[in-house]
Design a protein around this motif. Sequence first.
Motif, PDB file in Angstrom:
ATOM      1  N   LYS A 104     -32.171   9.275 -68.217  1.00  5.69           N
ATOM      2  CA  LYS A 104     -32.183  10.688 -68.577  1.00  5.69           C
ATOM      3  C   LYS A 104     -31.461  11.510 -67.507  1.00  5.69           C
ATOM      4  O   LYS A 104     -31.595  11.246 -66.317  1.00  5.69           O
ATOM      5  CB  LYS A 104     -33.624  11.172 -68.738  1.00  5.69           C
ATOM      6  CG  LYS A 104     -33.729  12.556 -69.303  1.00  5.69           C
ATOM      7  CD  LYS A 104     -35.142  12.914 -69.676  1.00  5.69           C
ATOM      8  CE  LYS A 104     -35.138  14.338 -70.204  1.00  5.69           C
ATOM      9  NZ  LYS A 104     -36.440  14.840 -70.459  1.00  5.69           N
ATOM     10  N   LEU A 105     -30.690  12.518 -67.941  1.00  8.97           N
ATOM     11  CA  LEU A 105     -29.923  13.377 -67.043  1.00  8.97           C
ATOM     12  C   LEU A 105     -30.787  14.533 -66.546  1.00  8.97           C
ATOM     13  O   LEU A 105     -31.449  15.215 -67.333  1.00  8.97           O
ATOM     14  CB  LEU A 105     -28.691  13.931 -67.779  1.00  8.97           C
ATOM     15  CG  LEU A 105     -27.739  14.799 -66.964  1.00  8.97           C
ATOM     16  CD1 LEU A 105     -27.041  13.972 -65.892  1.00  8.97           C
ATOM     17  CD2 LEU A 105     -26.714  15.450 -67.868  1.00  8.97           C
ATOM     18  N   TYR A 106     -30.770  14.759 -65.237  1.00 11.05           N
ATOM     19  CA  TYR A 106     -31.519  15.850 -64.606  1.00 11.05           C
ATOM     20  C   TYR A 106     -30.581  16.674 -63.736  1.00 11.05           C
ATOM     21  O   TYR A 106     -29.539  16.194 -63.316  1.00 11.05           O
ATOM     22  CB  TYR A 106     -32.642  15.299 -63.725  1.00 11.05           C
ATOM     23  CG  TYR A 106     -33.713  14.570 -64.465  1.00 11.05           C
ATOM     24  CD1 TYR A 106     -34.809  15.243 -64.983  1.00 11.05           C
ATOM     25  CD2 TYR A 106     -33.631  13.189 -64.656  1.00 11.05           C
ATOM     26  CE1 TYR A 106     -35.802  14.560 -65.665  1.00 11.05           C
ATOM     27  CE2 TYR A 106     -34.624  12.497 -65.336  1.00 11.05           C
ATOM     28  CZ  TYR A 106     -35.703  13.187 -65.847  1.00 11.05           C
ATOM     29  OH  TYR A 106     -36.677  12.520 -66.519  1.00 11.05           O
ATOM     30  N   THR A 107     -30.987  17.913 -63.426  1.00 14.82           N
ATOM     31  CA  THR A 107     -30.208  18.775 -62.541  1.00 14.82           C
ATOM     32  C   THR A 107     -31.055  19.201 -61.351  1.00 14.82           C
ATOM     33  O   THR A 107     -32.287  19.208 -61.410  1.00 14.82           O
ATOM     34  CB  THR A 107     -29.726  20.052 -63.264  1.00 14.82           C
ATOM     35  OG1 THR A 107     -30.853  20.822 -63.670  1.00 14.82           O
ATOM     36  CG2 THR A 107     -28.864  19.724 -64.457  1.00 14.82           C
ATOM     37  N   TYR A 108     -30.360  19.545 -60.268  1.00 17.72           N
ATOM     38  CA  TYR A 108     -31.014  20.144 -59.114  1.00 17.72           C
ATOM     39  C   TYR A 108     -30.002  21.013 -58.381  1.00 17.72           C
ATOM     40  O   TYR A 108     -28.797  20.855 -58.556  1.00 17.72           O
ATOM     41  CB  TYR A 108     -31.629  19.097 -58.190  1.00 17.72           C
ATOM     42  CG  TYR A 108     -30.644  18.194 -57.482  1.00 17.72           C
ATOM     43  CD1 TYR A 108     -30.318  18.407 -56.150  1.00 17.72           C
ATOM     44  CD2 TYR A 108     -30.055  17.113 -58.126  1.00 17.72           C
ATOM     45  CE1 TYR A 108     -29.428  17.571 -55.483  1.00 17.72           C
ATOM     46  CE2 TYR A 108     -29.173  16.274 -57.481  1.00 17.72           C
ATOM     47  CZ  TYR A 108     -28.860  16.513 -56.149  1.00 17.72           C
ATOM     48  OH  TYR A 108     -27.978  15.684 -55.500  1.00 17.72           O
ATOM     49  N   SER A 109     -30.496  21.980 -57.612  1.00 20.46           N
ATOM     50  CA  SER A 109     -29.606  22.893 -56.912  1.00 20.46           C
ATOM     51  C   SER A 109     -30.323  23.510 -55.727  1.00 20.46           C
ATOM     52  O   SER A 109     -31.552  23.635 -55.736  1.00 20.46           O
ATOM     53  CB  SER A 109     -29.128  24.005 -57.847  1.00 20.46           C
ATOM     54  OG  SER A 109     -28.291  24.916 -57.159  1.00 20.46           O
ATOM     55  N   GLY A 129     -35.609  21.232 -58.045  1.00 16.98           N
ATOM     56  CA  GLY A 129     -35.415  19.793 -58.050  1.00 16.98           C
ATOM     57  C   GLY A 129     -34.839  19.252 -56.755  1.00 16.98           C
ATOM     58  O   GLY A 129     -34.555  19.978 -55.802  1.00 16.98           O
ATOM     59  N   LYS A 130     -34.718  17.952 -56.689  1.00 12.69           N
ATOM     60  CA  LYS A 130     -34.052  17.268 -55.594  1.00 12.69           C
ATOM     61  C   LYS A 130     -33.716  15.868 -56.066  1.00 12.69           C
ATOM     62  O   LYS A 130     -34.253  15.384 -57.064  1.00 12.69           O
ATOM     63  CB  LYS A 130     -34.910  17.240 -54.334  1.00 12.69           C
ATOM     64  CG  LYS A 130     -36.200  16.458 -54.476  1.00 12.69           C
ATOM     65  CD  LYS A 130     -36.982  16.480 -53.190  1.00 12.69           C
ATOM     66  CE  LYS A 130     -38.215  15.600 -53.340  1.00 12.69           C
ATOM     67  NZ  LYS A 130     -38.951  15.447 -52.122  1.00 12.69           N
ATOM     68  N   LEU A 131     -32.808  15.221 -55.365  1.00 11.48           N
ATOM     69  CA  LEU A 131     -32.397  13.868 -55.729  1.00 11.48           C
ATOM     70  C   LEU A 131     -33.494  12.894 -55.304  1.00 11.48           C
ATOM     71  O   LEU A 131     -33.742  12.707 -54.119  1.00 11.48           O
ATOM     72  CB  LEU A 131     -31.066  13.516 -55.042  1.00 11.48           C
ATOM     73  CG  LEU A 131     -30.495  12.151 -55.361  1.00 11.48           C
ATOM     74  CD1 LEU A 131     -30.128  12.047 -56.839  1.00 11.48           C
ATOM     75  CD2 LEU A 131     -29.274  11.872 -54.504  1.00 11.48           C
ATOM     76  N   PRO A 132     -34.190  12.271 -56.268  1.00 12.01           N
ATOM     77  CA  PRO A 132     -35.277  11.354 -55.904  1.00 12.01           C
ATOM     78  C   PRO A 132     -34.759   9.970 -55.492  1.00 12.01           C
ATOM     79  O   PRO A 132     -33.626   9.605 -55.794  1.00 12.01           O
ATOM     80  CB  PRO A 132     -36.106  11.264 -57.185  1.00 12.01           C
ATOM     81  CG  PRO A 132     -35.171  11.612 -58.278  1.00 12.01           C
ATOM     82  CD  PRO A 132     -34.106  12.488 -57.694  1.00 12.01           C
TER      83      PRO A 132
END
Length: 181
Positions: free
Chosen positions: A84-89, A103-106
């Motif tokens: 699944k595609l997620y976003t973070y900024s 979010g953040k890169l897990p």
Amino acid sequence: MTTKYIDRAEVARLMKKELTAKYAGVSFSIKSKTYSGGGSITIKWTDGPTEKQVEQIVSKFESRGFDGSIDMEYIIRHYIKAGKLYTYSTGTEGSRGSVPAWGKLPEGAEEIHINTGYVFCNRTLSREAIQAVMDNMIERGYLRPEQWHYTEYGGYDFDPATTDDRFLSRVFYQTTLEMTL
């Protein structure tokens, strides 16, 4: 960790796949543009889902956002986890802006570089859709049938002698935002 790169043309194909799966029977035109300093994707269609409904599906593909409170563009990053595609900024709050970080890169996620820039959605209305909106406005008591007509260029117009055409234009616009046509 490696980063996967997806170009605008591939993103446009992914968008079209998701949109046609969700809204079968609606023809979406998706065009990508590259220009100095970035790019964008524009999605156009006639009738069918509202712009907001389409934006809910395609906004995850944007790689740029804009904070008008400080006139600043910010980057939106992407990753895939469990397919699944997620976003973070980081948003713009660190620059005294109003867009909070999210979010953040897990651990274990695959980072994806999508260079789409902005995504613009533009729905046009057919004559039948305009009729449906006018019928809705008549049913709700905003308008009488004789107070509007089609124009020669494919739009509509209200009778300024018997209506507040600015008010009715806002009602028409708001109604189109609410109606899947």
